[in-house]
Design a protein around this motif. Sequence first.
Motif, PDB file in Angstrom:
ATOM      1  N   ASP A  75       5.905-100.327 -38.955  1.00  0.00           N
ATOM      2  CA  ASP A  75       6.315-100.806 -40.272  1.00  0.00           C
ATOM      3  C   ASP A  75       5.839 -99.824 -41.335  1.00  0.00           C
ATOM      4  OD1 ASP A  75       6.997-102.096 -42.546  1.00  0.00           O
ATOM      5  OD2 ASP A  75       5.834-103.918 -42.177  1.00  0.00           O
ATOM      6  N   ASP A  96       1.609-103.696 -34.717  1.00  0.00           N
ATOM      7  CA  ASP A  96       2.304-103.476 -35.982  1.00  0.00           C
ATOM      8  C   ASP A  96       2.130-102.028 -36.416  1.00  0.00           C
ATOM      9  OD1 ASP A  96       3.706-103.955 -38.224  1.00  0.00           O
ATOM     10  OD2 ASP A  96       2.112-105.003 -39.295  1.00  0.00           O
ATOM     11  N   PHE A 110      13.510-103.954 -26.728  1.00  0.00           N
ATOM     12  CA  PHE A 110      13.517-102.981 -27.813  1.00  0.00           C
ATOM     13  C   PHE A 110      12.554-101.849 -27.508  1.00  0.00           C
ATOM     14  CE2 PHE A 110       9.485-103.227 -30.040  1.00  0.00           C
ATOM     15  CZ  PHE A 110       8.956-104.417 -29.595  1.00  0.00           C
ATOM     16  N   TRP A 146       9.517-103.629 -42.641  1.00  0.00           N
ATOM     17  CA  TRP A 146      10.357-102.848 -41.738  1.00  0.00           C
ATOM     18  C   TRP A 146       9.734-102.913 -40.344  1.00  0.00           C
ATOM     19  CZ3 TRP A 146      11.694 -97.659 -44.750  1.00  0.00           C
ATOM     20  CH2 TRP A 146      12.539 -97.972 -45.825  1.00  0.00           C
ATOM     21  N   GLY A 147      10.522-102.560 -39.349  1.00  0.00           N
ATOM     22  CA  GLY A 147      10.011-102.596 -37.985  1.00  0.00           C
ATOM     23  C   GLY A 147      10.237-103.963 -37.362  1.00  0.00           C
ATOM     24  N   ILE A 148      10.262-103.999 -36.036  1.00  0.00           N
ATOM     25  CA  ILE A 148      10.592-105.262 -35.385  1.00  0.00           C
ATOM     26  C   ILE A 148       9.527-105.699 -34.384  1.00  0.00           C
ATOM     27  CG2 ILE A 148      13.059-104.882 -35.659  1.00  0.00           C
ATOM     28  CD1 ILE A 148      13.216-104.207 -32.706  1.00  0.00           C
ATOM     29  N   THR A 149       8.379-105.041 -34.389  1.00  0.00           N
ATOM     30  CA  THR A 149       7.366-105.424 -33.417  1.00  0.00           C
ATOM     31  C   THR A 149       6.707-106.743 -33.818  1.00  0.00           C
ATOM     32  OG1 THR A 149       5.721-104.134 -34.597  1.00  0.00           O
ATOM     33  CG2 THR A 149       6.856-103.040 -32.790  1.00  0.00           C
ATOM     34  N   ARG A 150       6.215-107.476 -32.814  1.00  0.00           N
ATOM     35  CA  ARG A 150       5.491-108.716 -33.066  1.00  0.00           C
ATOM     36  C   ARG A 150       3.989-108.545 -32.865  1.00  0.00           C
ATOM     37  NH1 ARG A 150      10.321-111.047 -30.904  1.00  0.00           N
ATOM     38  NH2 ARG A 150      10.923-112.986 -31.957  1.00  0.00           N
TER      39      ARG A 150
END
Lengths: 438, 261
Positions: free
Chosen positions: A202, A199, A291, A192-196
């Motif tokens: 998530d 982190d 985002f 889950w989560g969209i960070t690169r």
Amino acid sequence: MTFSLFRSFRTFAVFFPLLFLIAVASPRLAAADSTVQASDGSSASAGADAAGTSGSIAEDGSTIPADDSSSVDQLFTAPQADTVTKEGGSLLGKFDDHQPITVTGSLQAMGGAVVGVSDGPTAGTYQFGMKPGMSITPSITFDARPDRTFRIHGTATAKYPGDFAVGFSELFFDYTVKDSTYVRVGKQLIGWGITRLFDVGDLMSDSDDGVAAKVYVPVDGIGITSVVLVKTSYGITSDNVDFKSLGYGLQGDVPLGRSEMLFSGFYHDADSTPGKATATYKTSMLGVDLFAEGIGNFYKTKEPSFSGAVAGFYWEKIEPSLKIYGEYYFNGEDSSGTDHRASIVVGTNNIPGTPFKAAIQWTHAFMDNSGSVVPVLSFSPWPHVSMQYGLPVRYGAWGSYYVVNGSPIVQTTAEKNNALSWAQRIGFMFRLTLNVGF
Amino acid sequence: MKRIFFYALLLALVVIGSAPYVGAEDAPDFKAMLKTVDGLVSFMDTDFSAEYAIVLDKPGESRSVTDAVMFRRDKDEKYLILILEPTSDKGKGYLKIGQSLWLYDPLSRRFTFTSSKERFQNSNARNSDFTRSNFAGDYDIVSGHREALGRFNCWVIDLKANNDGVSFPKTKIWVSDDNLVRKTEDYSLSGQLMRTTAIPTYQKVGNRFLPVTMLIVDNLRGKTINGKLENERTQITITKPSLSTLPDSIFTQAYLEKVSK
């Protein structure tokens, strides 16, 4: 001390990487040394091998012209006439209908070394060091779909470093109800989560440490995912299991025209922070993906608190090839309220006229002005193999976020995934990676 | 003699007078033409699915083949692409919903958002090549002229993007008399030719068209092999087209997870 130490290593730090780079890369560079920039901007390499010198035949038997784009027009001199194709049936059966068991595998191996100067055990002291690194991860995966409603999947993996014992990294089954409700039960990774880069959002980051039951249901265009999680660390047995001992997750995915919102939450009663929730907003503006994600903590005996927030962007330019993405993170759990961090990555998939890719990541902690800068150059000399050269540099006072006796307190996702991650004031990293699927 | 001179003069006047009409055609309404072009290759009233074979040839290197299956719903700006081959990429998938394009990595089981401008599986195709055609909406017409392209008589239309969402800011398209795009040249803002695409043959499915094969030549990448310049090129072959209605649940992250490896 600092100055003299750096002066003594300056020659090494500057020239060794270059010499090493030239020595290792020389066979490839020799092959590519006649690469020139053509007048139209295309790269041209005289004296390369003779492979693929003539026209090639595609899978359907048609001939692909073997020279530049002007030959494209030749395709129109006597083209095959337009045809009428009888519409085929649905391709869904390709995935949904019975499929016998398939077995595939992969091997990922990495070896390399990092050499450089790192901080010593006390402030103002430094030590020269060299650290080799190696990892091998073979895996075997099986997958079977007895019918369109059921699937079983497992991946057995052995890891070195480690005891190299074979264990299941994933083992789950899928069950589909009325082509719309998807159930997955077993040992599984959930992301889950969209960070690169940071982190932190998530909530399912270590879901494979145990067993989970996940159910996805679409409701009026909103995707709802619910998870019941039993981690090994929960210490649950058949004797002491009850509803309070399980972990519960919920995520909602809400499309909003050109934007999208994600809401997720996780609750495990026995944790010191039993509840966590995130809200994520993603949109695109002027060709830039943007985002923002906020994370909150929820407790049984005190008021909810702000855990942190991440905001970021992703931008890409085609020519010249360029990608830039960055993230800013505020740690709300730090009592001083000063823990701000940022990380930015600039990369290109192709340095014109060379076989190299390049990227540089700069991560900075604003609270004490420490950080790291990691430029990396990579290329693929042979099939399945890539080489990477890096010059990691860390800055900041001893005891700061990124310079603590040789290891950072907080790592970015990229650092966690780098087996050669080691805090140096300055260093040189070489890594050879083999990645094969079979 | 005078009579001969008179007839010669008369003939010359007739020829000169009619000259503007020889070989010229009235310029059509290019905007309307683009709408027709878009309409013929878009599936706005049905769903669409097909298998794609993507063959990348890098001069002097081994060929790489990617097999993928595509599910598309143009009216909702959605598509799902699942990679079937090579083994190392099997199970990767792309899910586009409106303006959001997600890449699914089966190893980490995570979705990351990506850009439609990105190269598809490092080939010369862009992710945007798999969406519906929208020349009429995304581009303004700069100019147009008549030109022969092999056996096709075409209108060549110079286009300039009117938004940042497209992969290329300038493009030139060759539209044959049956309103199908046979060739495109994609340019950077500075006018650098970046990519050439040829679609010599279409297949008609229902009342819509899609390429049998399309050849994409990367004008910026290549090598000289035996004294001859070769550019990287990607050939895309489309087979097993289907207009069958797809369930709504296809275009979800959960479905991509389910059918992935």
